[in-house]
Structure formats: C-alpha cells, structure tokens
Design a protein around this motif. Structure first.
Motif, PDB file in Angstrom:
ATOM      1  N   LYS A 105       0.843  -1.191   0.000  1.00  0.00           N
ATOM      2  CA  LYS A 105       0.000   0.000   0.000  1.00  0.00           C
ATOM      3  C   LYS A 105       0.874   1.235   0.000  1.00  0.00           C
ATOM      4  CE  LYS A 105      -3.784  -2.281   2.123  1.00  0.00           C
ATOM      5  NZ  LYS A 105      -4.870  -2.305   2.977  1.00  0.00           N
ATOM      6  N   GLY A 106       0.470   2.236  -0.770  1.00  0.00           N
ATOM      7  CA  GLY A 106       1.214   3.481  -0.896  1.00  0.00           C
ATOM      8  C   GLY A 106       1.263   3.868  -2.358  1.00  0.00           C
ATOM      9  N   VAL A 107       2.114   4.821  -2.684  1.00  0.00           N
ATOM     10  CA  VAL A 107       2.275   5.269  -4.063  1.00  0.00           C
ATOM     11  C   VAL A 107       3.664   4.861  -4.530  1.00  0.00           C
ATOM     12  CG1 VAL A 107       2.417   7.288  -5.571  1.00  0.00           C
ATOM     13  CG2 VAL A 107       0.649   7.176  -3.818  1.00  0.00           C
ATOM     14  N   VAL A 108       3.713   4.160  -5.660  1.00  0.00           N
ATOM     15  CA  VAL A 108       4.966   3.632  -6.188  1.00  0.00           C
ATOM     16  C   VAL A 108       5.660   4.674  -7.047  1.00  0.00           C
ATOM     17  CG1 VAL A 108       5.999   1.845  -7.638  1.00  0.00           C
ATOM     18  CG2 VAL A 108       4.025   1.304  -6.204  1.00  0.00           C
ATOM     19  N   VAL A 109       6.960   4.844  -6.812  1.00  0.00           N
ATOM     20  CA  VAL A 109       7.786   5.688  -7.676  1.00  0.00           C
ATOM     21  C   VAL A 109       8.159   4.826  -8.874  1.00  0.00           C
ATOM     22  CG1 VAL A 109       9.958   6.953  -7.875  1.00  0.00           C
ATOM     23  CG2 VAL A 109       8.695   6.973  -5.703  1.00  0.00           C
ATOM     24  N   VAL A 110       7.717   5.233 -10.055  1.00  0.00           N
ATOM     25  CA  VAL A 110       7.971   4.428 -11.241  1.00  0.00           C
ATOM     26  C   VAL A 110       9.312   4.799 -11.859  1.00  0.00           C
ATOM     27  CG1 VAL A 110       7.135   3.815 -13.542  1.00  0.00           C
ATOM     28  CG2 VAL A 110       5.517   4.121 -11.683  1.00  0.00           C
ATOM     29  N   SER A 111       9.546   6.072 -12.087  1.00  0.00           N
ATOM     30  CA  SER A 111      10.800   6.523 -12.663  1.00  0.00           C
ATOM     31  C   SER A 111      11.086   7.936 -12.192  1.00  0.00           C
ATOM     32  CB  SER A 111      10.707   6.486 -14.188  1.00  0.00           C
ATOM     33  OG  SER A 111      11.878   7.058 -14.744  1.00  0.00           O
TER      34      SER A 111
ATOM     35  N   SER B 114      14.489  14.285 -11.707  1.00  0.00           N
ATOM     36  CA  SER B 114      13.600  15.109 -10.899  1.00  0.00           C
ATOM     37  C   SER B 114      14.188  15.409  -9.526  1.00  0.00           C
ATOM     38  CB  SER B 114      12.259  14.394 -10.719  1.00  0.00           C
ATOM     39  OG  SER B 114      12.466  13.226  -9.939  1.00  0.00           O
ATOM     40  N   ILE B 115      13.478  16.216  -8.769  1.00  0.00           N
ATOM     41  CA  ILE B 115      13.839  16.479  -7.381  1.00  0.00           C
ATOM     42  C   ILE B 115      13.845  15.162  -6.610  1.00  0.00           C
ATOM     43  CG2 ILE B 115      13.075  17.595  -5.251  1.00  0.00           C
ATOM     44  CD1 ILE B 115      11.980  19.873  -7.044  1.00  0.00           C
ATOM     45  N   ALA B 116      12.874  14.283  -6.895  1.00  0.00           N
ATOM     46  CA  ALA B 116      12.810  12.984  -6.218  1.00  0.00           C
ATOM     47  C   ALA B 116      14.100  12.194  -6.442  1.00  0.00           C
ATOM     48  CB  ALA B 116      11.603  12.189  -6.708  1.00  0.00           C
ATOM     49  N   ALA B 117      14.608  12.192  -7.658  1.00  0.00           N
ATOM     50  CA  ALA B 117      15.856  11.480  -7.950  1.00  0.00           C
ATOM     51  C   ALA B 117      17.014  12.109  -7.181  1.00  0.00           C
ATOM     52  CB  ALA B 117      16.139  11.498  -9.445  1.00  0.00           C
ATOM     53  N   ASN B 118      17.046  13.426  -7.111  1.00  0.00           N
ATOM     54  CA  ASN B 118      18.110  14.123  -6.383  1.00  0.00           C
ATOM     55  C   ASN B 118      18.068  13.806  -4.891  1.00  0.00           C
ATOM     56  OD1 ASN B 118      19.021  15.307  -8.730  1.00  0.00           O
ATOM     57  ND2 ASN B 118      17.866  17.191  -8.413  1.00  0.00           N
ATOM     58  N   GLN B 119      16.899  13.430  -4.364  1.00  0.00           N
ATOM     59  CA  GLN B 119      16.757  13.093  -2.948  1.00  0.00           C
ATOM     60  C   GLN B 119      16.981  11.602  -2.695  1.00  0.00           C
ATOM     61  OE1 GLN B 119      16.550  15.290  -0.503  1.00  0.00           O
ATOM     62  NE2 GLN B 119      16.583  16.917  -2.008  1.00  0.00           N
TER      63      GLN B 119
ATOM     64  N   ALA C  76      13.242   3.847  -8.577  1.00  0.00           N
ATOM     65  CA  ALA C  76      12.085   3.165  -9.147  1.00  0.00           C
ATOM     66  C   ALA C  76      11.738   1.986  -8.245  1.00  0.00           C
ATOM     67  CB  ALA C  76      12.396   2.682 -10.559  1.00  0.00           C
ATOM     68  N   GLY C  77      10.459   1.837  -7.921  1.00  0.00           N
ATOM     69  CA  GLY C  77       9.989   0.759  -7.055  1.00  0.00           C
ATOM     70  C   GLY C  77       9.809   1.166  -5.608  1.00  0.00           C
ATOM     71  N   ASP C  78      10.334   2.336  -5.216  1.00  0.00           N
ATOM     72  CA  ASP C  78      10.080   2.831  -3.862  1.00  0.00           C
ATOM     73  C   ASP C  78       8.582   3.053  -3.694  1.00  0.00           C
ATOM     74  OD1 ASP C  78      12.790   2.875  -3.320  1.00  0.00           O
ATOM     75  OD2 ASP C  78      12.967   5.054  -3.303  1.00  0.00           O
ATOM     76  N   ILE C  79       8.072   2.760  -2.503  1.00  0.00           N
ATOM     77  CA  ILE C  79       6.659   2.967  -2.209  1.00  0.00           C
ATOM     78  C   ILE C  79       6.556   4.009  -1.107  1.00  0.00           C
ATOM     79  CG2 ILE C  79       4.500   1.923  -1.424  1.00  0.00           C
ATOM     80  CD1 ILE C  79       5.686  -0.794  -2.378  1.00  0.00           C
ATOM     81  N   VAL C  80       5.964   5.151  -1.421  1.00  0.00           N
ATOM     82  CA  VAL C  80       5.761   6.200  -0.424  1.00  0.00           C
ATOM     83  C   VAL C  80       4.545   5.815   0.403  1.00  0.00           C
ATOM     84  CG1 VAL C  80       5.323   8.644  -0.034  1.00  0.00           C
ATOM     85  CG2 VAL C  80       6.745   7.938  -1.972  1.00  0.00           C
ATOM     86  N   LYS C  81       4.778   5.560   1.702  1.00  0.00           N
ATOM     87  CA  LYS C  81       3.724   5.089   2.602  1.00  0.00           C
ATOM     88  C   LYS C  81       3.099   6.224   3.395  1.00  0.00           C
ATOM     89  CE  LYS C  81       3.741   1.110   4.006  1.00  0.00           C
ATOM     90  NZ  LYS C  81       2.687   0.241   3.565  1.00  0.00           N
ATOM     91  N   SER C  82       3.911   7.230   3.782  1.00  0.00           N
ATOM     92  CA  SER C  82       3.359   8.363   4.527  1.00  0.00           C
ATOM     93  C   SER C  82       4.221   9.595   4.330  1.00  0.00           C
ATOM     94  CB  SER C  82       3.233   8.047   6.028  1.00  0.00           C
ATOM     95  OG  SER C  82       4.506   7.979   6.629  1.00  0.00           O
ATOM     96  N   VAL C  83       3.580  10.748   4.481  1.00  0.00           N
ATOM     97  CA  VAL C  83       4.250  12.045   4.423  1.00  0.00           C
ATOM     98  C   VAL C  83       3.781  12.848   5.623  1.00  0.00           C
ATOM     99  CG1 VAL C  83       4.552  14.192   3.121  1.00  0.00           C
ATOM    100  CG2 VAL C  83       4.358  12.015   1.899  1.00  0.00           C
TER     101      VAL C  83
END
Length: 75
Positions: A8-14, A18-23, A27-34
């Motif tokens: 469950k969560g949102v999958v980082v596809v690619s 991006s800023i996400a890559a710089n952090q 690919a395949g990471d699942i964001v579970k909470s913010v």
C-alpha cells in the motif's frame, strides 16, 4: 518492478532527473506516509507534498524492497 502487489502506498515508477531522484528515490520505492499522513493515492501524495512545502519540508516513510526507510527533507 518485481514488487509485492499487495503493498500500500504510491509507487515511484521513474524518478528520472527530478527532485525525487536528487533526494535518492528509486524506481519501485513505495511512499507510505508524508508528515505522518498515510498515503494511498497519487492525489493524497500531491496534497501532502504541497502542504509540506508550506511547512518547510517533509518526513517520509518509504518502503524499498521490503525495508522501511525514514527520510527527512528540509529546505
């Protein structure tokens, strides 16, 4: 992505260039909470990221290959 289909969560596809890559997102990471808010949809993720931007940063819980990662991003 060879991942658990029941996750469950949102999958980082690619993260691309991006800023996400710089952090360090991959690919395949699942964001579970913010900032303590559970994330189940892309819309929830977008809203949580926008709210965090107004607060100066984000605390994220990410699942990477079955391991829980806690990330703190401040600016």
């Amino acid at each position: 992505l060879q991942m658990n289909l029941m996750a469950k969560g949102v999958v980082v596809v690619s993260p691309g260039q991006s800023i996400a890559a710089n952090q360090g997102f991959q690919a395949g990471d699942i964001v579970k909470s913010v900032n303590g808010e559970d994330i189940h949809t892309v819309r929830q993720l977008k809203q949580a990221l926008e709210a965090g931007a107004q607060q100066g940063g984000w605390n994220l819980e990410v699942n990477r290959g079955g391991q829980r990662l806690s990330l703190s991003i401040r600016y």
